[in-house]
Write an enzyme that holds these catalytic residues in place. Sequence first.
Site, short mmCIF file in Angstrom:
data_model
loop_
_atom_site.label_atom_id
_atom_site.label_comp_id
_atom_site.label_asym_id
_atom_site.label_seq_id
_atom_site.Cartn_x
_atom_site.Cartn_y
_atom_site.Cartn_z
N HIS A 273 32.28 -13.76 18.24
CA HIS A 273 33.63 -14.25 17.95
C HIS A 273 34.42 -13.12 17.30
CE1 HIS A 273 37.04 -16.51 16.71
NE2 HIS A 273 36.72 -16.55 15.45
N SER B 158 27.67 -16.96 8.48
CA SER B 158 29.07 -17.04 8.87
C SER B 158 29.51 -18.49 8.93
CB SER B 158 29.23 -16.41 10.26
OG SER B 158 30.47 -16.77 10.82
N ASP C 288 35.11 -8.21 37.90
CA ASP C 288 33.80 -7.56 37.76
C ASP C 288 32.92 -8.29 36.74
OD1 ASP C 288 33.97 -5.49 39.61
OD2 ASP C 288 34.82 -4.06 38.19
#
Lengths: 227, 227, 227, 227
Positions: free
Chosen positions: D94, D73, D119
């Site tokens: 990403h 990538s 949370d």
Amino acid sequence: MLEQLKDEVYKANLDLVKHGLVIFTWGNASAIDREKGLFVIKPSGVDYEMMKASDMVVCDMDGNVVEGSLKPSSDMPTHLHLYQNFKEIGGVIHTHSTNATAWAQAGVGIPNIGTTHADYFANEIPCTRQMNEDEIFGAYEKDTGKVIVECFDGKNPNEIPGVLVHNHGPFSWGKDVHDAVHNAVVMEQVAKMAFISFAVNPDLQMNPHLIKKHYERKHGKNAYYGQ
Amino acid sequence: MLEQLKDEVYKANLDLVKHGLVIFTWGNASAIDREKGLFVIKPSGVDYEMMKASDMVVCDMDGNVVEGSLKPSSDMPTHLHLYQNFKEIGGVIHTHSTNATAWAQAGVGIPNIGTTHADYFANEIPCTRQMNEDEIFGAYEKDTGKVIVECFDGKNPNEIPGVLVHNHGPFSWGKDVHDAVHNAVVMEQVAKMAFISFAVNPDLQMNPHLIKKHYERKHGKNAYYGQ
Amino acid sequence: MLEQLKDEVYKANLDLVKHGLVIFTWGNASAIDREKGLFVIKPSGVDYEMMKASDMVVCDMDGNVVEGSLKPSSDMPTHLHLYQNFKEIGGVIHTHSTNATAWAQAGVGIPNIGTTHADYFANEIPCTRQMNEDEIFGAYEKDTGKVIVECFDGKNPNEIPGVLVHNHGPFSWGKDVHDAVHNAVVMEQVAKMAFISFAVNPDLQMNPHLIKKHYERKHGKNAYYGQ
Amino acid sequence: MLEQLKDEVYKANLDLVKHGLVIFTWGNASAIDREKGLFVIKPSGVDYEMMKASDMVVCDMDGNVVEGSLKPSSDMPTHLHLYQNFKEIGGVIHTHSTNATAWAQAGVGIPNIGTTHADYFANEIPCTRQMNEDEIFGAYEKDTGKVIVECFDGKNPNEIPGVLVHNHGPFSWGKDVHDAVHNAVVMEQVAKMAFISFAVNPDLQMNPHLIKKHYERKHGKNAYYGQ
């Protein structure tokens, strides 16, 4: 009786689910046989998953049940009033579809701001006035039909095949119940797009010539859209 | 003739549905064979579920139907005008996808405010001027093409492969019809994100260097993105 | 023990996923057997895909686990407090569904602005006050129940079967857990529509007669909606 | 080599699609083996439908490809820089997910306004500063990592497992790549809810005690949430 019409109404109800316009039992479809003076409507409060074509209820033009073991949709008197006053319509749809209902709750009509709208509705989709106490606690469902018809005073229901009932939700109609479903899908989509358009540009301006052109391209005498 | 191109155009039409850009028949795809001077386009008003590759219509550069028993999409003259003026494009898409259409209705271009946009469009996706009465009631579909081309005066259609037609909706294009579908999906997504971005922060600022970088990373001479 | 109730609670948890109200494990359902003085609740932090009906945990009215090898949902004390104070409810649901949670984060109740809302909730869906430091760092989950009950001082929980906990999310209840799921779906939908309605028209006005009518049409002594 | 880690990274990429975070190839996942000093990353520009676990690319801590026939990538140097500086993370994600990207385009962090956020993230999900011309036209992808690390000066990346890159989109991380996917889903959801919350009430107030409580209930030494 009217087995084919029952089947059409049954399928129209399922199409409302398929197009994402209905949660639970929040919608109803009907269709009329003008010659026989009878219309077929969804039964009240029956789960779509359980419902069969044979559950559809047949009513006459006084609102009496002529055939069917279930109660008709509680909105039946509204459908009936529309059939009585809008002489050329063949089917009626009521839903609580998200965006059209949101505009009804907002109490304002959906302005005709694009060709998607103009392809199906020759003008704004109007919102009725609020109903008064007498109407609401009297013959509520019939009077819902009356405020719709009142709202169309000076408007052509064949060219504007839908309405928002104030604080309630959308009704649509068409030459048959399939066409009425089609118009219900269009109302939901133009409601959704108009919400976004006004958020992006509160001062947007529609081109009035474009409304005329697009409506007539599909619906006028010289229509040339489609096969 | 052009069986492979028909198949590509047919599949592109189905891809529009798959990507959620099209309701009912509200979209059309075409592709051109520059050598033969012919292009293939979706027939008008045919249900996607019924449509076959062999239903695609072949037209010449005067807009005449060369092969096919159905009428071409009524937007055919717009496609033709784009092929005539944007010499390097190989496919054209028109949809009424929700968010891109909402921006078109708003009458403003989609600003280039992020790398998602900059990866595919070197600048703002412009919105055309409103069409005038003569254009709308004259050669409407051809003149839709003309206002698009006018809007690209001084802009490179290869670097900005899409446009919003004022009060109407998006058109996109690409080196072939598959690429044009891709750009239609991107337009819808950047329209959706830009609506939310401006709601969150009306005063947002794009970084101009980032536009250049991301566009060139994928499209420039020294592109290094992808295999 | 309570195998049928376990099955109902298990299915209610899956229904939350089916209706799109739950991501990951962000939701829980419970149901009570008032005669036995026991309630059944989802285990804590178990993937919905792995969960079996037999994983449901049985608790008594002191919050002790009576049967089950897994820990009950950490929100168990909130459910218990609601069962202790709202004497007629049979099931409780908690989710972080997108739009209802967004309103809870906004810290304002969802106004009753349409018949969709009025069909299920006789008034605004209220938002609790913010909890204080002692409540949050003390018996947090039990005190969450306490602020809900405090919020219903002067309100009838049977007529308003749901609440927003400030900065947290929605709880709903019903005569059984199936009914509580139904009300959770309605809350999410009315939250979504109200967001759009106020964006379209910040000055919208609800018709108070319509609230009374629609609620009583479905829930009053003279209810005539549904079969 | 690292066949199990390749499989995890491969599945994480597919999970991004399953959770609706990725259109086309707009996302990438990686995971590190800290002992071996190697990390596995998605290849550049490969369709998710075509991709196999064996296509994953293995890189060393200098960014050299150690195994794999495809290019890694193009965001690989960003992933590498995060692994070098955030010593306890095991996976990086990403995406250009709709709502998180919209906030990144807006250029503002996502405030911690609810327990759903609290949370998983102990505080606001920050937005980096805009990158300057030198960074953008120099070692762009590595410098993207640098502005992220700069943005976390004084912040704990283990307690805030995600960031918005200005005008670009979200990055998230976690103790492994599965956890990083989880945090990417949470970012998208809290971004979506925060957009709606601020539209409903621009003056909303978060309860700071609730942030502390919810984060520590799941992540602190005395965590008691989940099994």
